[in-house]
Write a protein that holds these residues in place. Structure first.
Motif, PDB file in Angstrom:
ATOM      1  N   ASP A 195      38.889 -23.013  62.437  1.00 19.90           N
ATOM      2  CA  ASP A 195      39.064 -23.831  63.643  1.00 19.90           C
ATOM      3  C   ASP A 195      39.968 -25.030  63.404  1.00 19.90           C
ATOM      4  N   THR A 196      40.299 -25.307  62.104  1.00 16.26           N
ATOM      5  CA  THR A 196      40.993 -26.544  61.803  1.00 16.26           C
ATOM      6  C   THR A 196      42.313 -26.377  61.077  1.00 16.26           C
ATOM      7  N   VAL A 197      42.507 -25.264  60.349  1.00 17.15           N
ATOM      8  CA  VAL A 197      43.724 -25.131  59.553  1.00 17.15           C
ATOM      9  C   VAL A 197      44.912 -24.872  60.469  1.00 17.15           C
ATOM     10  N   GLY A 198      46.084 -25.190  59.940  1.00 13.83           N
ATOM     11  CA  GLY A 198      47.297 -24.975  60.717  1.00 13.83           C
ATOM     12  C   GLY A 198      47.683 -23.525  60.793  1.00 13.83           C
ATOM     13  N   ASP A 199      48.603 -23.214  61.690  1.00 17.59           N
ATOM     14  CA  ASP A 199      49.030 -21.833  61.901  1.00 17.59           C
ATOM     15  C   ASP A 199      49.570 -21.198  60.634  1.00 17.59           C
ATOM     16  N   ASP A 200      50.190 -21.999  59.773  1.00 14.76           N
ATOM     17  CA  ASP A 200      50.803 -21.444  58.575  1.00 14.76           C
ATOM     18  C   ASP A 200      49.756 -20.982  57.562  1.00 14.76           C
ATOM     19  N   ARG A 201      48.503 -21.437  57.698  1.00 11.46           N
ATOM     20  CA  ARG A 201      47.462 -21.059  56.746  1.00 11.46           C
ATOM     21  C   ARG A 201      46.431 -20.113  57.356  1.00 11.46           C
ATOM     22  N   LEU A 202      46.577 -19.829  58.628  1.00 10.30           N
ATOM     23  CA  LEU A 202      45.568 -18.998  59.291  1.00 10.30           C
ATOM     24  C   LEU A 202      45.452 -17.620  58.660  1.00 10.30           C
ATOM     25  N   HIS A 203      46.577 -16.960  58.420  1.00  9.07           N
ATOM     26  CA  HIS A 203      46.549 -15.591  57.892  1.00  9.07           C
ATOM     27  C   HIS A 203      45.868 -15.550  56.527  1.00  9.07           C
ATOM     28  N   ALA A 204      46.224 -16.485  55.659  1.00  8.38           N
ATOM     29  CA  ALA A 204      45.624 -16.505  54.328  1.00  8.38           C
ATOM     30  C   ALA A 204      44.121 -16.746  54.404  1.00  8.38           C
ATOM     31  N   THR A 205      43.719 -17.656  55.294  1.00 10.72           N
ATOM     32  CA  THR A 205      42.291 -17.962  55.416  1.00 10.72           C
ATOM     33  C   THR A 205      41.521 -16.768  55.970  1.00 10.72           C
ATOM     34  N   ARG A 206      42.084 -16.115  56.973  1.00 11.60           N
ATOM     35  CA  ARG A 206      41.414 -14.932  57.528  1.00 11.60           C
ATOM     36  C   ARG A 206      41.296 -13.823  56.495  1.00 11.60           C
ATOM     37  N   THR A 207      42.337 -13.639  55.714  1.00 16.70           N
ATOM     38  CA  THR A 207      42.285 -12.631  54.650  1.00 16.70           C
ATOM     39  C   THR A 207      41.239 -13.001  53.615  1.00 16.70           C
ATOM     40  N   ASN A 208      41.096 -14.309  53.367  1.00 18.54           N
ATOM     41  CA  ASN A 208      40.149 -14.775  52.363  1.00 18.54           C
ATOM     42  C   ASN A 208      38.710 -14.453  52.742  1.00 18.54           C
ATOM     43  N   VAL A 209      38.395 -14.442  54.037  1.00 17.50           N
ATOM     44  CA  VAL A 209      37.031 -14.142  54.477  1.00 17.50           C
ATOM     45  C   VAL A 209      36.604 -12.760  53.996  1.00 17.50           C
ATOM     46  N   GLU A 210      37.420 -11.777  54.276  1.00 16.44           N
ATOM     47  CA  GLU A 210      37.095 -10.414  53.848  1.00 16.44           C
ATOM     48  C   GLU A 210      37.082 -10.300  52.333  1.00 16.44           C
ATOM     49  N   GLY A 211      38.040 -10.972  51.676  1.00 15.90           N
ATOM     50  CA  GLY A 211      38.104 -10.920  50.219  1.00 15.90           C
ATOM     51  C   GLY A 211      36.885 -11.507  49.554  1.00 15.90           C
ATOM     52  N   LEU A 212      36.349 -12.604  50.102  1.00 12.28           N
ATOM     53  CA  LEU A 212      35.158 -13.225  49.519  1.00 12.28           C
ATOM     54  C   LEU A 212      33.930 -12.322  49.658  1.00 12.28           C
ATOM     55  N   ILE A 213      33.813 -11.630  50.795  1.00 13.68           N
ATOM     56  CA  ILE A 213      32.683 -10.705  50.960  1.00 13.68           C
ATOM     57  C   ILE A 213      32.769  -9.578  49.934  1.00 13.68           C
ATOM     58  N   LYS A 214      33.952  -9.066  49.722  1.00 15.90           N
ATOM     59  CA  LYS A 214      34.108  -7.999  48.730  1.00 15.90           C
ATOM     60  C   LYS A 214      33.815  -8.516  47.324  1.00 15.90           C
ATOM     61  N   ARG A 215      34.191  -9.787  47.047  1.00 18.27           N
ATOM     62  CA  ARG A 215      33.871 -10.378  45.754  1.00 18.27           C
ATOM     63  C   ARG A 215      32.362 -10.494  45.577  1.00 18.27           C
ATOM     64  N   PHE A 216      31.687 -10.912  46.635  1.00 18.16           N
ATOM     65  CA  PHE A 216      30.230 -11.037  46.595  1.00 18.16           C
ATOM     66  C   PHE A 216      29.579  -9.681  46.283  1.00 18.16           C
ATOM     67  N   LEU A 217      30.046  -8.636  46.944  1.00 15.66           N
ATOM     68  CA  LEU A 217      29.462  -7.310  46.734  1.00 15.66           C
ATOM     69  C   LEU A 217      29.824  -6.748  45.366  1.00 15.66           C
ATOM     70  N   SER A 218      31.042  -7.010  44.898  1.00 15.88           N
ATOM     71  CA  SER A 218      31.433  -6.569  43.556  1.00 15.88           C
ATOM     72  C   SER A 218      30.567  -7.238  42.501  1.00 15.88           C
TER      73      SER A 218
END
Length: 887
Positions: A194-217
């Motif tokens: 809700d707060t990051v700029g447009d230039d960081r949105l894609h990386a942050t959204r990708t990070n959400v899925e990546g962190l869940i996979k890290r948790f499960l791994s």
């Protein structure tokens, strides 16, 4: 730790920033306890035991300028906070430049912290340390999804007044710090969207899925070292509030954020070999349950994401064999959770049955069936025993009545009533339109059989409930059999086979064929090239040495030096091969004296050293013939069929296999007691056997040659004689045949169930076909023409000649035409298609030819009836008819 779980709490949090004044009135009592010197000292003293990182959220504040840390439950209880001593410029800053931070501790307690823009991050963490007791070195301050460096000032970090920050710190007496850390990072990433700029949105959204996979791994790694900790490790995900955060993101007005949440939640719904293997996925049931509860309270039960989560939970419970991975809940709590899903889904089924077309989503039926199975297991755990629920527990007038059991029983009764009404509608249609015309209405009732299967699962939970279901099936047997006859393949329909008094032959045939593989045109076929002169030996090599799975895909056969291929050739091969296998000259099987089409294993088959392998081969061939729906004209004797189903053999069962022995045994049992006691028969407990011209004696029991048969032991003698003659002497042959048959079944464990589900007459019809006289009138009615017309003289001659043929000649002609020698029990109507007579362009002196795959007879336009009759007579010689079919 608590997390967002109800709709009200979740809605309150989403409006947190707009309604700060309300938040300031909450949870002061918890904060006062936590911020007391004794609590802080206790936390510090036990610092060595602190090993996980819960999220401490700092939300926006209003414009309050109070200089104290405040718990928002009781404004009257204030506690002064120490000012930072680590910031040399702190005394020069004015109160008007104070920044306000709203800190939420351990997801329950909230405080207000104040700092100046030129204070360092470490100085702020130092203030929090006096409250939490957690050392500064073990805390991190996050802003807009990134960690703030300790030596940097708040101004340098661009922290504005009323900004939202996050604090992570170690919590005493908790485990799995890495799991907590990943969960913290995940929630930080979600909040920052809700707060990051447009230039960081894609990386942050990708990070959400990546962190869940890290948790499960990481969970997979835990499984490798300490399997008992997997459930506690996965529980961190729920306790951290991550499911609530993901659902909040799912409600975001930003489409891309909703998509991120959808994909993130979907990770838990299906196994993945890379980071969520099956053995870990089944233990994710509590997480999926949490998603279901939050989604149902926010977006509702019609939302697609909720339906996906509900289906995944139902599937996980089925895979796990019950709700055992919901063990953090007490047995009764588990039952009540499952009751909610059961009630929801049952009402959807009832609603569907009440509609004109009675259509119900397959997902609903599958989910309900799985939840009912899980409910049944949970109830057995609650009762501490297996079996149905006793009647008095769902009798509202009994003092031990249970409300939730009564509610569950009412759902079953309502379902049974609605099913009865639905079957009656089908029956009324059959009575009005007839069976054949009603087949066009099958699309209106596609789910009725599946609903009956759900009712069967339901009925297993209650005493006497299966009797109610059985009574319903008996009353509605006409529509039930009609639906089962046309039912699509499903493993959940096998239970109908135990009700032989309900099902008819066509229904049972369809059901047992579901136990065999369903081969498709695109499957890789097992190819065979057979020399007719070596039919048995070469077929044995191809079938016996093949991997069973290779045979499940179907067969492709070609005879050497012949162009014909396809289903017609395959049908011919099955018939010719079975004639060879069951030929008494091959000593594998013996025909019954009074019915030469009926066979049982030959006790003397051991004269062939490969005889047991040939029995395995025969089992495969018979199963393959059933799979390809080919009637081979062979029938099994009762003693053989019973043993394949694991049943015992009695005197009455041997009547056809050995009439002489049957009569002799009956005479011994009926003989006058005094006469048999006089040893007039001279019998002892032995049996004499002829083997290869020699005679040997076998004792039927220890010291049998010394035991004289008398009126008291004659029944035992007869039983032992029958058991040795028809069970012991052929046990190895039966076992190998059964194993070969099981190789072809979809599940080899079902081989006994296959034969138990049928009567011998059923099996005769399926594998042997009809031995009734061929009805020429019916044959003619199921034949169409190409190049000829029904009134052409050649066609009239043809049918006149067929009428004059013997029964055996007709069968040979039919075999030449179609590769079908024995029709299905329902006659020509049971064939895959109509038969055809094509006008051949060959010379009038040529013999007829056939394309057996298409049931096509190519008939030259003969000039006279006698000319046609001569050539058809030649065709109906069995040694000539084989091999004339093209394809």
């Amino acid at each position: 730790m608590s997390s967002l779980g109800s709709g009200e709490l979740y809605a309150a949090i989403t409006r947190l920033r707009q309604r700060f004044d309300q938040h300031r009135k909450r949870k002061l009592e918890d904060y006062a306890l936590l911020s007391s010197p004794s609590a802080a000292a206790a936390d510090s003293d036990d610092d060595d035991d602190q090993d996980s990182f819960p999220l401490l959220k700092m939300h926006k504040l209003g414009s309050s300028s109070s200089s104290s840390a405040v718990s928002d439950d009781h404004p009257s209880q204030l506690r002064p906070q120490p000012s930072s001593s680590s910031s040399p410029s702190s005394s020069s800053s004015s109160s008007s430049s104070t920044l306000h931070f709203f800190v939420r501790l351990m997801s329950r307690n909230t405080v207000v912290i104040h700092a100046r823009p030129d204070d360092t991050v470490d100085s702020v963490i130092d203030q929090l340390q006096s409250i939490t007791g957690i050392p500064i070195s073990e805390q991190r301050l996050l802003y807009r999804g990134r960690q703030l460096q300790g030596e940097a000032t708040l101004a340098a970090c661009a922290v504005e007044n009323d900004a939202s920050l996050q604090l992570t710190g170690r919590l005493r007496s908790t485990k799995h710090p890495r799991a907590w850390q990943i969960a913290d990072d995940l929630i930080a990433s979600i909040c920052s969207l809700d707060t990051v700029g447009d230039d960081r949105l894609h990386a942050t959204r990708t990070n959400v899925e990546g962190l869940i996979k890290r948790f499960l791994s990481l969970t997979c790694n835990i499984f490798e070292t300490n399997r008992e900790e997997v459930a506690a490790h996965l529980e961190v995900f729920t306790l951290s509030g991550a499911p609530s955060a993901l659902v909040k993101l799912y409600l975001s007005p930003v489409h891309d954020n909703r998509l991120v949440a959808t994909n993130a939640i979907k990770i838990f719904l299906h196994p993945n070999p890379e980071f969520l293997p099956e053995y870990i996925h089944v233990q994710c049931a509590p997480i999926v349950l949490k998603f279901c509860k939050i989604l149902s309270g926010t977006v509702g039960k019609k939302d697609l994401q909720y339906i996906r989560c509900r289906s995944a939970l139902a599937s996980l419970l089925e895979t796990a064999g019950g709700p055992r991975y919901l063990t953090p809940l007490k047995p009764l709590d588990i039952i009540l959770e499952l009751l909610g899903f059961t009630s929801e889904l049952t009402k959807l089924v009832l609603s569907g049955l009440s509609e004109e077309f009675m259509c119900i989503a397959q997902t609903v039926l599958d989910d309900l069936s799985n939840f009912l199975s899980a409910m049944r297991w949970a109830i057995q755990d609650w009762m501490g025993m297996e079996g149905p629920i006793a009647r008095h527990l769902y009798n509202s007038k009994h003092p031990e009545y249970e409300d939730w059991i009564g509610s569950l029983h009412h759902l079953f009764i309502d379902l049974l009533k609605m099913v009865d009404q639905g079957l009656k509608r089908v029956e009324d249609c059959i009575n009005q339109e007839g069976l054949e015309r009603c087949e066009s209405f099958l699309t209106m009732w596609p789910d009725m059989v599946a609903v009956l299967s759900v009712a069967n699962v339901f009925a297993k939970m209650f005493e006497d409930a299966q009797q109610l279901l059985h009574a319903l099936l008996l009353v509605r047997r006409i529509p039930v059999n009609f639906l089962l006859k046309h039912a699509k393949r499903s493993d959940k329909l096998r239970w109908f086979l135990k009700y032989k008094d309900v099902t008819d032959f066509e229904a049972r045939r369809n059901l047992v064929l579901m136990l065999l593989p369903e081969w498709k045109d695109e499957d890789e076929l097992h190819e065979m090239l057979i020399d007719r002169s070596q039919l048995l030996a070469e077929s044995f090599e191809y079938i016996n040495q093949a991997d069973p799975m290779a045979l499940h895909g179907g067969l492709f056969l070609e005879f050497k030096n012949e162009e014909a291929t396809g289903p017609g050739v395959l049908r011919e091969w099955f018939c010719l091969l079975c004639q060879a296998i069951f030929n008494p000259q091959n000593v594998l099987f013996l025909p019954c004296p009074n019915d030469r089409r009926r066979f049982f294993p030959n006790p003397a088959s051991a004269v062939d050293p490969l005889h047991l392998k040939y029995f395995s081969f025969t089992g495969r061939v018979i199963a393959l013939a059933l799979m390809h729906k080919v009637q081979v004209g062979i029938a099994f004797d009762h003693v053989f069929f019973l043993q394949l189903g694991g049943k015992s053999v009695t005197l009455e069962d041997i009547k056809d296999a050995d009439p002489c022995l049957y009569i002799s045994c009956k005479q011994i049992l009926d003989m006058d007691a005094d006469l048999i006691d006089s040893d007039a028969l001279g019998l002892t407990f032995v049996r004499e056997i002829n083997e290869l011209g020699s005679r040997r004696t076998i004792e039927l029991c220890p010291k049998g040659k010394d035991i004289v048969v008398n009126s008291k032991n004659r029944e035992e003698y007869v039983n032992l004689l029958i058991q040795h003659h028809f069970v012991t002497s052929i046990s190895e042959q039966v076992t190998h045949f059964a194993q070969g048959f099981a190789d072809i079944l979809s599940n080899s464990k079902h081989h006994k169930f296959f034969f138990q589900s049928l009567d011998l007459e059923d099996f005769d019809r399926m594998i042997g076909g009809s031995d009734n006289v061929i009805n020429v009138k019916e044959w003619k009615a199921h034949t169409e023409y190409n190049g000829y017309k029904a009134k052409d003289r050649q066609i009239c001659w043809f049918w006149k000649i067929v009428e004059e043929m013997s029964e055996e000649q007709r069968r040979i002609l039919l075999f030449f035409w179609t590769s079908v020698k024995y029709l299905p029990v329902d006659g020509f109507r049971g064939l895959a298609s109509k038969l055809y007579i094509y006008r051949s362009l060959t010379s009038q002196d040529s013999l007829p030819t056939s394309h057996t795959c298409f049931y096509r007879l190519c008939l030259p336009p003969y000039k006279s009836k006698s000319s046609m009759q001569d050539r058809l007579r030649l065709i109906t010689q069995e040694h000539v008819s084989c091999g004339f079919g093209f394809w």
